[in-house]
Design a protein around this motif. Structure first.
Motif, PDB file in Angstrom:
ATOM      1  N   ILE A 169       0.849  -1.198   0.000  1.00 21.01           N
ATOM      2  CA  ILE A 169       0.000   0.000   0.000  1.00 21.01           C
ATOM      3  C   ILE A 169       0.884   1.248   0.000  1.00 21.01           C
ATOM      4  CG2 ILE A 169      -1.643   1.368   1.374  1.00 21.01           C
ATOM      5  CD1 ILE A 169      -2.855  -1.312   2.321  1.00 21.01           C
ATOM      6  N   LEU A 170       1.913   1.240   0.871  1.00 18.46           N
ATOM      7  CA  LEU A 170       2.784   2.426   0.976  1.00 18.46           C
ATOM      8  C   LEU A 170       3.516   2.696  -0.337  1.00 18.46           C
ATOM      9  CD1 LEU A 170       4.210   1.719   4.566  1.00 18.46           C
ATOM     10  CD2 LEU A 170       2.652   3.576   3.919  1.00 18.46           C
ATOM     11  N   ALA A 171       3.910   1.616  -1.027  1.00 13.80           N
ATOM     12  CA  ALA A 171       4.649   1.804  -2.282  1.00 13.80           C
ATOM     13  C   ALA A 171       3.735   2.222  -3.425  1.00 13.80           C
ATOM     14  CB  ALA A 171       5.381   0.510  -2.648  1.00 13.80           C
ATOM     15  N   SER A 172       2.461   1.811  -3.378  1.00 12.27           N
ATOM     16  CA  SER A 172       1.610   2.047  -4.559  1.00 12.27           C
ATOM     17  C   SER A 172       0.766   3.316  -4.465  1.00 12.27           C
ATOM     18  CB  SER A 172       0.710   0.838  -4.799  1.00 12.27           C
ATOM     19  OG  SER A 172      -0.026   0.560  -3.659  1.00 12.27           O
ATOM     20  N   VAL A 173       0.773   3.950  -3.290  1.00 10.40           N
ATOM     21  CA  VAL A 173      -0.119   5.084  -3.100  1.00 10.40           C
ATOM     22  C   VAL A 173       0.219   6.256  -4.045  1.00 10.40           C
ATOM     23  CG1 VAL A 173       1.108   6.239  -1.203  1.00 10.40           C
ATOM     24  CG2 VAL A 173      -1.344   6.095  -1.139  1.00 10.40           C
ATOM     25  N   LYS A 174       1.510   6.327  -4.431  1.00 13.57           N
ATOM     26  CA  LYS A 174       1.904   7.371  -5.396  1.00 13.57           C
ATOM     27  C   LYS A 174       2.359   6.773  -6.735  1.00 13.57           C
ATOM     28  CE  LYS A 174       4.254  10.942  -3.522  1.00 13.57           C
ATOM     29  NZ  LYS A 174       5.268  11.539  -2.623  1.00 13.57           N
ATOM     30  N   ILE A 213      -6.121   0.940  -5.043  1.00 17.24           N
ATOM     31  CA  ILE A 213      -5.354   2.162  -4.790  1.00 17.24           C
ATOM     32  C   ILE A 213      -5.182   2.907  -6.111  1.00 17.24           C
ATOM     33  CG2 ILE A 213      -3.140   3.071  -3.925  1.00 17.24           C
ATOM     34  CD1 ILE A 213      -3.027  -0.007  -2.743  1.00 17.24           C
ATOM     35  N   GLU A 214      -5.765   4.077  -6.160  1.00 18.78           N
ATOM     36  CA  GLU A 214      -5.608   4.896  -7.364  1.00 18.78           C
ATOM     37  C   GLU A 214      -4.448   5.849  -7.067  1.00 18.78           C
ATOM     38  OE1 GLU A 214      -9.314   6.841  -8.365  1.00 18.78           O
ATOM     39  OE2 GLU A 214      -8.213   8.215  -9.683  1.00 18.78           O
ATOM     40  N   GLY A 215      -3.361   5.688  -7.780  1.00 17.54           N
ATOM     41  CA  GLY A 215      -2.159   6.483  -7.480  1.00 17.54           C
ATOM     42  C   GLY A 215      -2.413   7.982  -7.589  1.00 17.54           C
TER      43      GLY A 215
END
Ligand code: UD1
Length: 416
Positions: A169-174, A213-215
């Protein structure tokens, strides 16, 4: 080295439950995803929290406490290489991997390795990061990750690992585009991390099937109050039952520890749930029960050692089956020294209840196992010494002081 010296007592009174350790640690990692100020409200100064802050400070991140609120400012992040000396022994440092990838697209850390409760590999973390386009150089000692671009993808975890779900989640949020994580861990602390990230401008939605997760390009600062610690709550409820006492938990979330509350109902304790309050009163003799740990919403592995103490003094034969970690019965040898009758066979402990434990000098080897030994000391006849309490204080804030205020004869002393 410090130890708790316990001379029993009967729990009576109210205690406020702290913010959840297992939410705070990923939230501290998440704070480096923005260069704006992040305030984590009501953050206990647990040893694991302080350990994470030292790691952040070494990266150039500014941290300070304003009363109980933790303020983190990552504007001047100067490095993405975690300090080996600080990360050794603090497994949660692995959560910095996803956050640093999200912020800088590069990260280096030493391999977290095994610990008292199991081998604890991080293959699921690394495999899922690779799916986002991360190149991983891993020589078994050091891990170096980098990516030109992080690109969202549909990913299914081979096991709903808590840490791997958080890292992904932390890597894909952006990341660019949409990431969907199937077979994700649904622990309440993860849902709370998602709420915090959304308060920073992330676009994350959860269904029973997957996290979507939509970046987004940027995240902003936030002020966030984490959810309360279900494991601390469970530990205090067990303390109430083990001393034949009564206890009221304030700031507890009953819905997050229903499997434990079910065991108390089986065990003839009176339980009243009201909003964020849990009240427990011991009524009469405890009865044997069976427990099998599993991913949320099943019985939490972090309460397995503490509840084994209750089983030790519950009439009849109880069984406890540990299905998450392969080596989480380290406390049993110590409990048996205190008069418990427990046999371990593979992933199952069979416990024949005795009427009461007796005081002994025992060693805390890990966080929850150490907490279990403190609980055993509350029930025991005579004096108990629980040695090496730094393990316990990784996850319980003011444990000795709170127990003392509730009527327990407990002091912390230095051992020479
Ligand atoms: C987190 C919690 C810990 C809790 C555990 C299970 C934090 C800071 N810690 O730990 O208190 O006991 O969840 O609820 O939140 N595994 C692999 N490969 C991986 C990752 C995990 O094989 O890449 C295995 C582990 O060895 C273990 C199991 O999966 O046997 C569960 O681990 P995981 O859910 O990842 O736990 P943690 O995140 O380490």
């Amino acid at each position: 080295m410090e130890k708790y010296v316990i001379n029993g007592g009967k729990i009576s009174g109210s205690v406020k439950i702290e913010s959840a350790k297992n939410a705070l640690l990923p939230m501290i990692s998440a704070s480096v995803l923005t260069d704006e100020e992040v305030v984590i409200k009501s953050c206990p100064k647990l040893l694991d929290v302080l350990g994470m802050l030292k790691i952040l400070n070494k990266l150039g991140v500014k941290t300070q406490f304003d009363g109980n609120d933790l303020i983190i400012n990552s504007k001047e992040l100067t490095s993405c290489h975690l300090d080996d000396n600080l990360t050794r022994g603090l497994r949660t440092s692995v959560l910095m991997l996803g956050a640093l990838m999200g912020r800088c697209k590069t990260a280096k850390l030493n391999y977290p390795g095994g610990c008292e409760i199991g081998k604890r590999p991080i293959d699921i973390h690394l495999d899922s990061l690779k799916e986002l386009g991360v190149s991983v150089c891993d020589d078994g000692k050091e891990i170096f990750c980098y990516a030109d671009r992080l690109i969202g993808k549909e990913i299914s975890l081979s096991f709903p690992s808590v840490g791997a779900t958080e890292n992904l989640i932390l890597a894909s949020v952006k990341a660019e585009g949409i990431t969907k994580i199937h077979n994700y861990a649904k622990e309440p602390e993860i849902l709370d991390l998602i709420k915090m990230l959304n308060s920073m401008g992330a676009r994350i939605a959860c269904s029973n099937l997957c996290v979507t997760i939509e970046g987004v390009k940027e995240l902003h600062g936030t002020k966030y109050l984490p959810l309360s610690d279900r494991i601390e709550a469970g530990t205090f409820l067990l303390a109430g039952a083990l001393t034949g006492g009564e206890i009221e938990l304030i700031n507890a979330k009953p819905q997050n520890i229903l499997p434990l509350i079910g065991k108390f109902c089986e065990s003839t304790c009176k339980i009243i749930l009201k909003n964020d309050i849990i009240y427990l009163k011991f009524i009469r003799g405890l009865k044997a029960f069976d427990v099998t740990t599993g991913p949320y919403p099943l019985f939490p592995t972090d309460l397995q050692a503490p509840i084994s103490v209750l089983a030790s003094v519950s009439k009849g034969k109880s069984t406890i089956c540990e299905r998450i970690f392969e080596n989480r019965f380290g406390h049993i040898e110590e409990l048996n020294k205190m008069g418990a009758k427990i046999r371990v066979d593979g992933d199952t402990a069979t416990i024949i209840g005795v009427s009461r434990l007796h005081g002994e000098r025992v060693i805390a080897k890990d966080l929850r196992g150490g907490a279990a030994l403190v609980l055993a000391g509350l029930n025991a006849e005579g004096q108990t010494e629980v040695v090496d309490v730094k393990h316990v204080e990784r996850g319980y804030y003011n444990f000795d002081k709170k127990l003392s205020m509730l009527g327990i004869d407990i002091v912390k002393v230095k051992e020479l």
